[in-house]
Design a protein around this motif. Structure first.
Motif, short mmCIF file in Angstrom:
data_model
loop_
_atom_site.label_atom_id
_atom_site.label_comp_id
_atom_site.label_asym_id
_atom_site.label_seq_id
_atom_site.Cartn_x
_atom_site.Cartn_y
_atom_site.Cartn_z
N ASN A 54 -15.67 -0.79 1.29
CA ASN A 54 -15.66 0.70 1.02
C ASN A 54 -14.31 1.25 0.58
O ASN A 54 -13.47 0.83 1.46
CB ASN A 54 -16.31 1.40 2.01
N ARG A 55 -14.02 1.53 -0.66
CA ARG A 55 -12.82 1.95 -1.01
C ARG A 55 -12.00 2.74 -0.13
O ARG A 55 -10.71 2.46 0.25
CB ARG A 55 -12.60 2.32 -2.34
N THR A 56 -12.65 3.59 0.20
CA THR A 56 -12.03 4.91 1.05
C THR A 56 -11.61 4.33 2.29
O THR A 56 -10.69 4.60 2.83
CB THR A 56 -12.97 5.97 1.25
N HIS A 57 -12.51 3.51 2.99
CA HIS A 57 -12.33 2.99 4.33
C HIS A 57 -11.06 2.00 4.20
O HIS A 57 -10.34 2.01 5.20
CB HIS A 57 -13.58 2.29 4.78
N GLN A 58 -11.08 0.99 3.20
CA GLN A 58 -9.89 0.23 3.08
C GLN A 58 -8.65 0.81 2.94
O GLN A 58 -7.48 0.53 3.13
CB GLN A 58 -10.00 -0.75 1.96
N ARG A 59 -8.74 2.15 2.01
CA ARG A 59 -7.46 2.85 1.88
C ARG A 59 -7.07 3.36 3.19
O ARG A 59 -5.80 3.49 3.88
CB ARG A 59 -7.80 4.10 1.03
N TRP A 60 -7.78 3.78 4.27
CA TRP A 60 -7.56 4.50 5.48
C TRP A 60 -7.01 3.39 6.33
O TRP A 60 -5.74 3.41 7.15
CB TRP A 60 -8.77 5.02 6.29
N MET A 61 -7.70 2.07 6.30
CA MET A 61 -7.19 1.24 7.11
C MET A 61 -5.76 0.48 6.74
O MET A 61 -4.96 0.45 7.55
CB MET A 61 -8.18 -0.11 6.86
N LEU A 62 -5.36 0.56 5.40
CA LEU A 62 -4.16 0.20 4.78
C LEU A 62 -2.83 1.23 5.60
O LEU A 62 -2.04 0.78 6.03
CB LEU A 62 -4.01 -0.20 3.47
N ALA A 63 -3.46 2.38 5.37
CA ALA A 63 -2.47 3.47 5.91
C ALA A 63 -2.38 3.70 7.21
O ALA A 63 -0.90 3.68 7.91
CB ALA A 63 -3.14 4.88 5.39
N ARG A 64 -3.22 3.09 7.92
CA ARG A 64 -3.12 2.96 9.68
C ARG A 64 -2.32 1.87 10.20
O ARG A 64 -1.48 1.69 10.91
CB ARG A 64 -4.53 3.11 10.38
N MET A 65 -2.54 0.61 9.16
CA MET A 65 -1.82 -0.49 9.55
C MET A 65 -0.11 -0.20 9.34
O MET A 65 0.56 -0.61 10.31
CB MET A 65 -2.38 -1.56 8.65
N GLN A 66 -0.06 0.41 8.24
CA GLN A 66 1.55 0.97 8.00
C GLN A 66 2.04 1.67 9.31
O GLN A 66 3.21 1.83 9.87
CB GLN A 66 1.63 1.63 6.64
N ASP A 67 1.19 2.65 9.88
CA ASP A 67 1.42 3.26 11.22
C ASP A 67 2.05 2.38 12.35
O ASP A 67 2.79 2.60 12.93
CB ASP A 67 0.30 4.34 11.54
N ILE A 68 1.07 1.50 12.45
CA ILE A 68 1.26 0.60 13.59
C ILE A 68 2.33 -0.62 13.24
O ILE A 68 2.71 -1.30 14.21
CB ILE A 68 -0.06 0.31 14.44
N ILE A 69 2.72 -0.80 11.94
CA ILE A 69 3.41 -1.96 11.78
C ILE A 69 5.01 -1.44 11.49
O ILE A 69 5.94 -1.74 12.21
CB ILE A 69 3.01 -2.76 10.48
N ALA A 70 5.08 -0.53 10.59
CA ALA A 70 6.06 0.23 10.32
C ALA A 70 6.27 1.49 11.27
O ALA A 70 6.31 2.49 10.86
CB ALA A 70 6.48 0.57 8.74
N VAL A 71 6.54 1.17 12.47
CA VAL A 71 6.15 2.36 13.43
C VAL A 71 7.55 3.31 13.30
O VAL A 71 8.55 2.91 12.73
CB VAL A 71 6.54 1.96 14.98
N GLU A 72 7.22 4.74 13.49
CA GLU A 72 8.22 5.60 13.37
C GLU A 72 8.92 5.77 12.14
O GLU A 72 9.99 6.19 11.90
CB GLU A 72 9.35 5.41 14.65
N GLY A 73 8.12 5.32 10.88
CA GLY A 73 8.36 5.38 9.48
C GLY A 73 9.71 4.53 9.32
O GLY A 73 10.40 4.96 8.35
N ARG A 74 9.81 3.28 9.88
CA ARG A 74 10.97 2.55 9.58
C ARG A 74 10.69 2.18 8.43
O ARG A 74 9.89 1.66 7.93
CB ARG A 74 11.01 1.50 10.55
N SER A 75 12.11 1.88 7.81
CA SER A 75 11.80 1.06 6.21
C SER A 75 11.85 -0.28 6.30
O SER A 75 11.07 -1.13 5.52
CB SER A 75 12.88 1.75 5.59
#
Length: 334
Positions: A274-295
């Protein structure tokens, strides 16, 4: 009077500068394995944007730029990425920190060469209409799970809190939980939690318990290999890490292209998407990988996260052996 030949001086200087330029270029080049080095990377679950960085590194030729010909081994509910590594069926694998420590305690010489995910996304979800308000209220509860390899973290929690629960294997559809057959379910913030919302449960109808808020931040996906693999080919391990990080950076910078690419791969593998679900997943992966907005993506396994995870598993007898941080976490090239 003895004068230097200006032409000779120019040639010497030009040669010196050329040598310096060559050295600068060599040091600036990314870590590369031997050209065309074929390696197998085992993922612990079905294709989805949870693993976008690895798929994009392959699709965009980033692995190839680092001298790697990578075969990605898709995961599923029954395969174990670390066992694939241990048996030699894969050279590298992704896995939860807790699962890797459990395998290491069984004398399987696994090493963490990159901790990609820095914050645990694992959670327990209950419906508010069950009356469950605290973790203590889960005593005697039926907990939905995806299988033994995902239960180490909750087992540590329930043993610590002296709670008796019953783990029940459920399907990815979460139908058993939705129909009231379970008191709580394990969920990943980037995956099952959003599925529950998509199925019609409003966020204000659910109570989430994040393990990271319960002093059990046991980060998930890291990259692992056998110690012998690292020692025999450190350049290959370093190239795997560097190229994978660049894959993640590309995925976060090009979310729509990444989602399109993963949807195509999922369709080829006959995985519902599901496109919407995969978009959500990618955004949350960014939250837990690039923590605290690190570049920049940090791949170092935190000594505190390692110690806390090891102690929790040791105290609850999930593991029974001492494991050294310096033996377990091995940054390639160091």
């Amino acid at each position: 009077m003895n004068r230097q030949n200006p032409l000779r001086t120019h040639k010497v200087c030009s040669g010196t500068f050329a040598l310096l330029a060559l050295l600068v270029c060599l040091f600036a080049l990314p870590e590369a394995a031997e050209a065309g080095k074929t390696v197998r990377l085992a993922l612990q679950w079905y294709p989805q944007t949870q693993f976008a960085g690895y798929y994009m590194a392959k699709e965009k030729g980033i692995y190839a730029e680092h001298g790697l010909d990578v075969e990605i081994l898709h995961g599923d509910a029954d395969s174990n990425s670390l066992q694939r590594v241990a048996s030699g069926k894969a050279d590298f694998g992704t896995a939860f920190l807790s699962a890797a420590l459990e395998q290491r305690s069984r004398d399987i010489p696994l090493v963490n060469i990159a901790q990609i995910v820095q914050r645990s996304a694992l959670m327990l979800v209950v419906r508010k209409d069950t009356g469950i308000k605290t973790i203590k209220d889960l005593n005697g509860a039926r907990i939905g799970t995806w299988g033994n390899k995902f239960q180490l973290q909750p087992e540590a929690l329930f043993r610590r809190e002296h709670l008796r629960v019953r783990f029940v294997r459920q399907s990815p559809s979460l139908e058993l939980f939705m129909r009231g057959g379970l008191d709580a379910t394990l969920a990943m913030w980037y995956n099952e939690y959003h599925r529950l919302v998509a199925y019609g449960l409003n966020p204000d109808e659910m109570t989430p318990f994040f393990f990271s808020d319960l002093d059990l931040n046991q980060p998930e996906d890291g990259i692992y290999c056998l110690a012998a693999t690292l020692e025999s080919s450190p350049q290959t391990a370093a190239a795997m890490v560097q190229a994978s990080v660049k894959g993640w950076e590309y995925a976060f910078a090009h979310p729509e292209e990444t989602v399109d690419t993963l949807l195509d791969i999922m369709k080829q593998q006959k995985v519902r998407a599901n496109r919407t679900h995969q978009r959500w997943m990618l955004a949350r992966m960014q939250d837990i990988i690039a923590v605290e907005g690190r570049s920049r993506i940090n791949t170092r396994l935190s000594p505190d996260d390692f110690a806390n995870t090891w102690k929790a598993l040791l105290q609850t007898e999930v593991i029974t052996t001492d494991i050294s941080y310096n033996d377990f976490y091995r940054e390639p090239g160091q």
